[in-house]
Design a protein around this motif. Sequence first.
Motif, PDB file in Angstrom:
ATOM      1  N   TYR A  49       0.826  -1.207   0.000  1.00  7.94           N
ATOM      2  CA  TYR A  49       0.000   0.000   0.000  1.00  7.94           C
ATOM      3  C   TYR A  49       0.861   1.258   0.000  1.00  7.94           C
ATOM      4  O   TYR A  49       0.480   2.280  -0.585  1.00  7.94           O
ATOM      5  CB  TYR A  49      -0.959  -0.028   1.193  1.00  7.94           C
ATOM      6  CG  TYR A  49      -2.071  -1.031   1.009  1.00  7.94           C
ATOM      7  CD1 TYR A  49      -3.208  -0.694   0.274  1.00  7.94           C
ATOM      8  CD2 TYR A  49      -1.982  -2.313   1.524  1.00  7.94           C
ATOM      9  CE1 TYR A  49      -4.226  -1.616   0.076  1.00  7.94           C
ATOM     10  CE2 TYR A  49      -2.990  -3.248   1.335  1.00  7.94           C
ATOM     11  CZ  TYR A  49      -4.113  -2.886   0.603  1.00  7.94           C
ATOM     12  OH  TYR A  49      -5.122  -3.812   0.398  1.00  7.94           O
ATOM     13  N   LYS A  75       1.923   1.858  -3.557  1.00  7.20           N
ATOM     14  CA  LYS A  75       0.838   2.470  -4.334  1.00  7.20           C
ATOM     15  C   LYS A  75       0.715   3.956  -4.014  1.00  7.20           C
ATOM     16  O   LYS A  75       0.642   4.806  -4.904  1.00  7.20           O
ATOM     17  CB  LYS A  75      -0.491   1.754  -4.050  1.00  7.20           C
ATOM     18  CG  LYS A  75      -0.633   0.411  -4.726  1.00  7.20           C
ATOM     19  CD  LYS A  75      -1.937  -0.268  -4.374  1.00  7.20           C
ATOM     20  CE  LYS A  75      -3.156   0.430  -4.974  1.00  7.20           C
ATOM     21  NZ  LYS A  75      -3.234   0.285  -6.435  1.00  7.20           N
ATOM     22  N   PHE A 107       4.997   2.188  -7.800  1.00  2.74           N
ATOM     23  CA  PHE A 107       4.573   1.340  -8.923  1.00  2.74           C
ATOM     24  C   PHE A 107       4.515   2.156 -10.214  1.00  2.74           C
ATOM     25  O   PHE A 107       4.976   1.706 -11.266  1.00  2.74           O
ATOM     26  CB  PHE A 107       3.207   0.708  -8.638  1.00  2.74           C
ATOM     27  CG  PHE A 107       3.231  -0.397  -7.625  1.00  2.74           C
ATOM     28  CD1 PHE A 107       4.066  -1.497  -7.791  1.00  2.74           C
ATOM     29  CD2 PHE A 107       2.409  -0.357  -6.502  1.00  2.74           C
ATOM     30  CE1 PHE A 107       4.088  -2.529  -6.853  1.00  2.74           C
ATOM     31  CE2 PHE A 107       2.426  -1.380  -5.573  1.00  2.74           C
ATOM     32  CZ  PHE A 107       3.270  -2.464  -5.741  1.00  2.74           C
ATOM     33  N   GLU A 108       3.950   3.337 -10.134  1.00  5.53           N
ATOM     34  CA  GLU A 108       3.870   4.198 -11.320  1.00  5.53           C
ATOM     35  C   GLU A 108       5.253   4.531 -11.855  1.00  5.53           C
ATOM     36  O   GLU A 108       5.469   4.578 -13.075  1.00  5.53           O
ATOM     37  CB  GLU A 108       3.104   5.481 -10.984  1.00  5.53           C
ATOM     38  CG  GLU A 108       1.618   5.268 -10.765  1.00  5.53           C
ATOM     39  CD  GLU A 108       0.883   6.578 -10.504  1.00  5.53           C
ATOM     40  OE1 GLU A 108       1.523   7.650 -10.617  1.00  5.53           O
ATOM     41  OE2 GLU A 108      -0.306   6.520 -10.181  1.00  5.53           O
ATOM     42  N   HIS A 167       0.526  -0.247 -13.160  1.00  5.85           N
ATOM     43  CA  HIS A 167      -0.715   0.058 -12.449  1.00  5.85           C
ATOM     44  C   HIS A 167      -1.146  -1.229 -11.766  1.00  5.85           C
ATOM     45  O   HIS A 167      -1.472  -2.226 -12.429  1.00  5.85           O
ATOM     46  CB  HIS A 167      -1.806   0.543 -13.406  1.00  5.85           C
ATOM     47  CG  HIS A 167      -3.118   0.784 -12.729  1.00  5.85           C
ATOM     48  ND1 HIS A 167      -4.096  -0.175 -12.644  1.00  5.85           N
ATOM     49  CD2 HIS A 167      -3.591   1.862 -12.055  1.00  5.85           C
ATOM     50  CE1 HIS A 167      -5.126   0.299 -11.970  1.00  5.85           C
ATOM     51  NE2 HIS A 167      -4.851   1.528 -11.606  1.00  5.85           N
TER      52      HIS A 167
END
Length: 333
Positions: free
Chosen positions: A54, A57, A62-63, A68
Amino acid sequence: MKKLLIFMGCLLLFLAACNQEKETSQASTSQKKQMKNVKLVLDWTPNTNHTGIYVAKEKGYFEDEGLHVEVMMPGETGADQLVAAGKADFGISAQESITQARVQDIPIVSIGAIIQHNTSGFASPKDKNITSPKKFEGKTYGGWGAPVEKAVISSIMEKEDADVNKVDIVNMGNTDFFTAVKRDVDFAWIYYGWTGVEAELRGQDLNMQYLTDYSDKLDYYTPVLTTNEKMIANKPDTVKAFMAAVSKGYQYTINNPEDSADILIKAVPDLDPELVKASQKWLSPKYKDDADQWGIQDQKVWENYSEWMYNHDLLDKHLNVEDAYTNKFLPNK
C-alpha cells in the motif's frame, strides 16, 4: 499596419501555446498507454503484512516503474490458485503452501520474503497456564483443519516427551482467537504481529510458544510474494519492476512505521487504527531483520523446511528447492 502585425504576433503565440499543450497532452496519454496493468492477490484481508504494498501504491513507486497495480482479495479460490492459473500476476502466500504446490507440479514461485523470520506460535490466555508444549496434553487446540497443524504440534511436543494424541484438535473455522479461547478452545496458532499485538491492546496476557524456539527447521518464510512460471519466462521485466517498487515500499515501511501505518489506514479505513499503528511498530523491524536486504531468501531455509515436511509425511516427494524460489528479481543493493 502596426495593429495588424501586433495581432498576427499574438495569434502566432496563441497557436504555438495550443500546439505545445496538445503535444504535452499527447505525451501524457502515450505515457498512460504504456503503463502495464497487473493484479496482485492478497492471502487474507489487508493487514500490516501488506503495508509495503500500500505504501508503494500511495508513494507512486509502482507508477515510477510503469505499473498500475490492482490489489485483489483471494475469495474462495485462494491466492495460490489464482496466481498459478494466471488469473493474478502476483500473490501473497507462505513457504509451506509453495512447497506443497511445487511438489504437485503447480507452477508458482516465491520471489521475495515479506518477513525474514517466522513470527508465529501457539498462544493461550495466561490463566490457562499453558507454559510449554508439554502442557498441551489434555487441552483443546483450535485450528483450521490442515494436516500441518498436528505435525507441528507433535514436533514441538516431542521435544518434551509429550504425546500429541492427548490433545483434542478441533476446527474452529472463522471464529476469531479471542472468541474461541473464551468458548471452546484452550490454545491456537497465531501470528504475534497482529493477534498478539491485539491481545496487548485488549490487556489480555498470553503465553506464547514460538515455533522458532523449538526448531530451526520451523523458521520458514511466511508470508512471501509469488508469481507464476509464465510471468518469469515471458515478462521478466514486469516482475523485476514489480519487485523494485515493492522493495522500495517495504524499505520505506521499515524506516517510517508511523507514516506507513497511516497510509494503510487511509487505504483500508475499516481497519482499527490503534491496532494498525501498534502492529506496524512491532512488525517494521522484522521485515528485514538480520538479512542483508529486504526480501532475500536463503536456500538453506527452503531445504530445512521442505525436509521437515517430508519427514513428517506432509509431502509425497522431495522438493526441488531451486525451482521453488528466486532472488533474481530483487533490486541490486
